[in-house]
Motif scaffolding. Structure first.
Motif, PDB file in Angstrom:
ATOM      1  N   UNK A 175       0.785  -1.228   0.000  1.00 51.96           N
ATOM      2  CA  UNK A 175       0.000   0.000   0.000  1.00 51.96           C
ATOM      3  C   UNK A 175       0.817   1.278   0.000  1.00 51.96           C
ATOM      4  N   UNK A 176       2.118   1.155   0.135  1.00 44.16           N
ATOM      5  CA  UNK A 176       2.950   2.346   0.305  1.00 44.16           C
ATOM      6  C   UNK A 176       2.749   3.341  -0.848  1.00 44.16           C
ATOM      7  N   UNK A 177       2.850   2.790  -2.062  1.00 42.84           N
ATOM      8  CA  UNK A 177       2.814   3.681  -3.224  1.00 42.84           C
ATOM      9  C   UNK A 177       1.506   4.455  -3.290  1.00 42.84           C
ATOM     10  N   UNK A 178       0.437   3.826  -2.845  1.00 39.68           N
ATOM     11  CA  UNK A 178      -0.865   4.479  -2.998  1.00 39.68           C
ATOM     12  C   UNK A 178      -1.120   5.525  -1.916  1.00 39.68           C
ATOM     13  N   UNK A 179      -0.224   5.599  -0.927  1.00 45.45           N
ATOM     14  CA  UNK A 179      -0.424   6.545   0.163  1.00 45.45           C
ATOM     15  C   UNK A 179      -1.829   6.408   0.756  1.00 45.45           C
ATOM     16  N   UNK A 180      -2.261   5.183   0.846  1.00 39.11           N
ATOM     17  CA  UNK A 180      -3.628   4.927   1.289  1.00 39.11           C
ATOM     18  C   UNK A 180      -3.672   4.704   2.792  1.00 39.11           C
ATOM     19  N   UNK A 181      -4.290   5.617   3.515  1.00 43.11           N
ATOM     20  CA  UNK A 181      -4.417   5.475   4.968  1.00 43.11           C
ATOM     21  C   UNK A 181      -5.876   5.302   5.361  1.00 43.11           C
ATOM     22  N   UNK A 182      -6.687   4.802   4.422  1.00 45.00           N
ATOM     23  CA  UNK A 182      -8.101   4.577   4.705  1.00 45.00           C
ATOM     24  C   UNK A 182      -8.255   3.180   5.324  1.00 45.00           C
ATOM     25  N   UNK A 461       5.258  14.912   9.693  1.00 46.44           N
ATOM     26  CA  UNK A 461       4.137  13.971   9.638  1.00 46.44           C
ATOM     27  C   UNK A 461       3.153  14.400   8.549  1.00 46.44           C
ATOM     28  N   UNK A 462       3.619  14.318   7.303  1.00 48.48           N
ATOM     29  CA  UNK A 462       2.772  14.752   6.189  1.00 48.48           C
ATOM     30  C   UNK A 462       1.503  13.917   6.098  1.00 48.48           C
ATOM     31  N   UNK A 463       1.541  12.730   6.712  1.00 47.70           N
ATOM     32  CA  UNK A 463       0.348  11.876   6.731  1.00 47.70           C
ATOM     33  C   UNK A 463      -0.834  12.614   7.379  1.00 47.70           C
ATOM     34  N   UNK A 464      -0.517  13.534   8.293  1.00 46.31           N
ATOM     35  CA  UNK A 464      -1.594  14.288   8.954  1.00 46.31           C
ATOM     36  C   UNK A 464      -2.434  15.071   7.951  1.00 46.31           C
ATOM     37  N   UNK A 465      -1.789  15.524   6.860  1.00 47.30           N
ATOM     38  CA  UNK A 465      -2.536  16.274   5.845  1.00 47.30           C
ATOM     39  C   UNK A 465      -3.406  15.296   5.048  1.00 47.30           C
ATOM     40  N   UNK A 466      -2.843  14.093   4.813  1.00 45.99           N
ATOM     41  CA  UNK A 466      -3.578  13.092   4.023  1.00 45.99           C
ATOM     42  C   UNK A 466      -4.792  12.594   4.805  1.00 45.99           C
ATOM     43  N   UNK A 467      -4.612  12.340   6.098  1.00 40.38           N
ATOM     44  CA  UNK A 467      -5.696  11.760   6.890  1.00 40.38           C
ATOM     45  C   UNK A 467      -6.658  12.808   7.436  1.00 40.38           C
ATOM     46  N   UNK A 468      -6.268  14.071   7.362  1.00 40.93           N
ATOM     47  CA  UNK A 468      -7.122  15.132   7.908  1.00 40.93           C
ATOM     48  C   UNK A 468      -6.883  15.352   9.402  1.00 40.93           C
ATOM     49  N   UNK A 469      -5.963  14.579   9.994  1.00 35.93           N
ATOM     50  CA  UNK A 469      -5.717  14.704  11.435  1.00 35.93           C
ATOM     51  C   UNK A 469      -5.229  16.100  11.816  1.00 35.93           C
ATOM     52  N   UNK A 514       9.180  29.494   6.644  1.00 34.33           N
ATOM     53  CA  UNK A 514      10.046  29.049   5.534  1.00 34.33           C
ATOM     54  C   UNK A 514       9.217  28.762   4.290  1.00 34.33           C
ATOM     55  N   UNK A 515       9.887  28.900   3.156  1.00 36.04           N
ATOM     56  CA  UNK A 515       9.342  28.378   1.896  1.00 36.04           C
ATOM     57  C   UNK A 515       9.917  26.987   1.707  1.00 36.04           C
ATOM     58  N   UNK A 516       9.113  26.103   1.141  1.00 33.51           N
ATOM     59  CA  UNK A 516       9.639  24.771   0.829  1.00 33.51           C
ATOM     60  C   UNK A 516      10.061  24.816  -0.639  1.00 33.51           C
ATOM     61  N   UNK A 517      11.377  24.827  -0.873  1.00 29.90           N
ATOM     62  CA  UNK A 517      11.883  24.980  -2.242  1.00 29.90           C
ATOM     63  C   UNK A 517      11.977  23.647  -2.971  1.00 29.90           C
ATOM     64  N   UNK A 518      12.024  22.571  -2.201  1.00 35.14           N
ATOM     65  CA  UNK A 518      12.097  21.250  -2.827  1.00 35.14           C
ATOM     66  C   UNK A 518      11.499  20.226  -1.864  1.00 35.14           C
ATOM     67  N   UNK A 519      10.738  19.295  -2.396  1.00 35.51           N
ATOM     68  CA  UNK A 519      10.379  18.106  -1.617  1.00 35.51           C
ATOM     69  C   UNK A 519       9.021  18.115  -0.957  1.00 35.51           C
ATOM     70  N   UNK A 520       8.238  19.168  -1.175  1.00 35.22           N
ATOM     71  CA  UNK A 520       6.942  19.237  -0.495  1.00 35.22           C
ATOM     72  C   UNK A 520       6.111  17.974  -0.732  1.00 35.22           C
ATOM     73  N   UNK A 521       6.156  17.456  -1.962  1.00 33.00           N
ATOM     74  CA  UNK A 521       5.306  16.301  -2.292  1.00 33.00           C
ATOM     75  C   UNK A 521       6.033  14.961  -2.209  1.00 33.00           C
ATOM     76  N   UNK A 522       7.261  14.969  -1.708  1.00 38.81           N
ATOM     77  CA  UNK A 522       8.019  13.707  -1.638  1.00 38.81           C
ATOM     78  C   UNK A 522       7.570  12.872  -0.447  1.00 38.81           C
ATOM     79  N   UNK A 528      14.406  14.961   3.053  1.00 40.29           N
ATOM     80  CA  UNK A 528      14.879  15.344   1.723  1.00 40.29           C
ATOM     81  C   UNK A 528      14.708  16.833   1.385  1.00 40.29           C
ATOM     82  N   UNK A 529      13.795  17.496   2.051  1.00 36.02           N
ATOM     83  CA  UNK A 529      13.361  18.822   1.589  1.00 36.02           C
ATOM     84  C   UNK A 529      14.437  19.897   1.705  1.00 36.02           C
ATOM     85  N   UNK A 530      14.296  20.920   0.882  1.00 34.75           N
ATOM     86  CA  UNK A 530      15.107  22.141   0.985  1.00 34.75           C
ATOM     87  C   UNK A 530      14.181  23.295   1.340  1.00 34.75           C
TER      88      UNK A 530
END
Ligand SMILES: Cc1ncc(COP(=O)(O)O)c(C=O)c1O
Length: 535
Positions: A175-182, A461-469, A514-522, A528-530
């Motif tokens: 399930x990793x690739x699908x980023x599925x936390x349902x 914890x970018x998952x928090x944005x995905x799950x709505x937490x 800060x601005x996220x110049x790289x990696x926001x969606x990684x 990894x981010x800059x």
């Protein structure tokens, strides 16, 4: 001054003023139960503030993981994992490392040490010829557990869950690739009082839903498992729960301990529903120390006795020795032979052996050098000393109190290995400023001051944005963690770090986002981010 942003120029001047002051006296003068035997010289002085600003902004791009450690003259509190200063006894054991490809001497000693540390239930040696230093004899004790060596905790987790899914009746889809936390889309669920993030991700990547059931209601043991919710889950879906996990101490929940009563009650529940119980044992000694200090009936028991009693309740455990093994590398996985797990999954250990040979090396060294095994043996002996643990847990507490005394919002009671600063309270909760990731700015400015902390909040914890937490105040996690390496710093070092944190806290309105110049969606973006400071 070099061409730094105005806000950075301001804090450079402030940090200079700060280190010019004489430090406040420590409030406690308890001698350490050890003395320095080796030291590491630093490559930069605390006064080199502009140099660090340059490196932080232009080289590391404000990402703490990318900042070169040798330019940190202050406290490196990025992690307590693998950052231990080894004792000179451990260094001496390195010389005795046996680098044989198969069945090195340390392997058998480690097997013996595993049962010394965790109890006879975990006796994992084959019947064999044994030499105790003076006499040779045949040790014909029955092997009661299988113990697998790995190079660190997460490789044990990866091997464990990927081997486990092959034994399950319903094959989970990766399930990793699908980023599925349902949760509703997963057949299997593995609950825990608080999965560590690599454990959670390894379970999720294997196609199983990792569920966290922490119960914070007991002030002394805020890492406990929520037994009501566990029972409800086992009652409703016990056949979809391949095993239950208890993490001691609960790292994700702030390094909070788990009581013996809670562990035993979880054991009774899992037995009732015929589900195996595993322990994530990374900080077993720190947890035992909290039990000794806080749980009735354990005051006069030794750390080893408490550990043995705790591990009587498990069908298996995995461990990163980079914490309470007091070593810089190493992990392990133990499976009890007569436990519920082995009964349910009889082919598991053989399959795991195959995985180990393919990925880590021969099971008798499992990704470690012979010398690493010897250092680990010695570390396991030291970590259960009460004097060591009292100083260790006390140091974390004293640092937390120093922050508290300076008005900084910290999570209390303090956990065993880290102090967490609540970024929502630090900056004054303002949901609209989330995308500025001010926890990242704070840690970036701390690098310039000479200390390293870690954002474990809305960026990590970018998952928090995905799950709505992130919108749910109950579930939202927005901390900066100060993890204290074992045997590395003196209280005075930590006080210097507390002073720099206080300086930033007192001027928090001047901290830019800060601005996220790289990696926001990684994936795993915080590694990894800059970033760059906003003007
Ligand atoms: C509770 C817990 N489990 C597992 C791990 C993973 O161990 P490692 O870093 O050795 O891979 C960690 C690491 O911090 C941890 O704290």
């Amino acid at each position: 001054m070099a061409d730094f942003p105005k806000s950075v120029q301001h804090f450079i001047a402030e940090f200079k003023e700060l280190i010019g002051r004489s430090p406040s006296p420590a409030t406690s003068y308890i001698p350490r139960p050890y003395r320095n035997a080796v030291i590491r010289a630093r490559d930069c002085e605390i006064e080199d503030i502009e140099l660090r600003a340059d490196i932080a902004i232009n080289q590391a791009k404000l990402n703490v993981f990318k900042f070169p450690a040798n330019y940190l003259p202050g406290c490196d509190l990025l992690s307590d994992s693998g950052t231990t200063t080894m004792t000179i006894q451990q260094w001496s054991q390195l010389l005795l490392g046996d680098e044989a490809y198969g069945s090195n001497e340390g392997y058998f000693k480690l097997q013996q040490q595993i049962s010394n540390t965790f109890g006879e239930r975990w006796y994992c040696k084959e019947k064999q010829l044994t030499y105790d230093g003076s006499t040779r004899y045949f040790d014909d004790r029955e092997k009661r557990a299988d113990f697998f060596i790995f190079h660190q905790g997460r490789s044990a987790e990866f091997a464990f869950f990927n081997t486990l899914i092959r034994s399950l009746d319903v094959k989970p889809a990766a399930s990793k690739a699908s980023n599925n936390w349902d949760r509703s889309e997963f057949h299997y669920i593995i609950p825990s009082n608080g999965h560590f993030d690599t454990t959670e991700d390894n379970i999720h990547a294997a196609g199983i839903f990792p569920e966290n059931l922490q119960d914070k209601s007991d002030i002394n043991f805020r890492g406990n498992m929520d037994l009501d919710r566990l029972e409800q889950l086992l009652f409703e879906a016990g056949d979809r729960v391949p095993l239950v996990y208890i993490t001691i101490t609960n790292n994700t929940g702030g390094g909070q301990p788990v009581s013996m009563a809670n562990l035993k009650a979880a054991r009774l529940l899992t037995e009732k529903y015929d589900v195996p119980l595993f322990i994530d044992a990374c900080r077993f000694a720190e947890n035992a120390f909290f039990i000794k200090r806080r749980e009735a009936g354990y005051e006069s028991r030794t750390i080893t006795e408490i550990t043995h009693e705790a591990f009587e309740n498990a069908d298996g455990f995995h461990i990163s020795f980079k914490k309470d093994g007091l070593v810089n590398i190493g992990g392990g996985l133990a499976i009890h032979r007569d436990g519920l797990f082995s009964e349910k999954y009889p082919d598991f250990t053989e399959a795991l052996n195959d995985h180990q040979i393919l990925v880590e090396g021969h099971p008798t060294y499992g990704g470690l050098a012979g010398r690493d095994i010897m250092a680990l043996l010695e570390g396991l002996r030291t970590v259960v000393r009460e004097g060591y643990l009292a100083h260790r847990i006390g140091q974390v507490e004293r640092f937390g109190e120093a922050l508290e005394a300076r008005g900084i919002p910290v999570m209390t009671p303090f956990g065993g290995h880290a102090v967490y600063i609540d970024m929502d309270q630090f900056f004054g909760f303002d949901r609209s400023r989330d995308p500025e990731f001010r926890g990242i700015s704070f840690t970036a400015l701390m690098l310039i001051a000479g200390h390293r902390l870690c954002e474990l909040g809305i960026f990590a914890f970018d998952k928090q944005w995905v799950t709505g937490d992130i919108d749910d105040p109950e579930k939202r996690v927005n901390n900066v963690r100060c993890a204290i390496p074992r045997l590395a710093y003196e209280d005075q070092d930590l006080l210097a770090c507390a002073e720099a944190i206080a300086l930033l806290y007192n001027q928090r309105d001047r901290i830019p986002g800060v601005n996220v110049d790289f990696g926001l969606d990684k994936t795993l973006r915080h590694f990894k981010a800059d970033f760059s400071f906003r003007k």
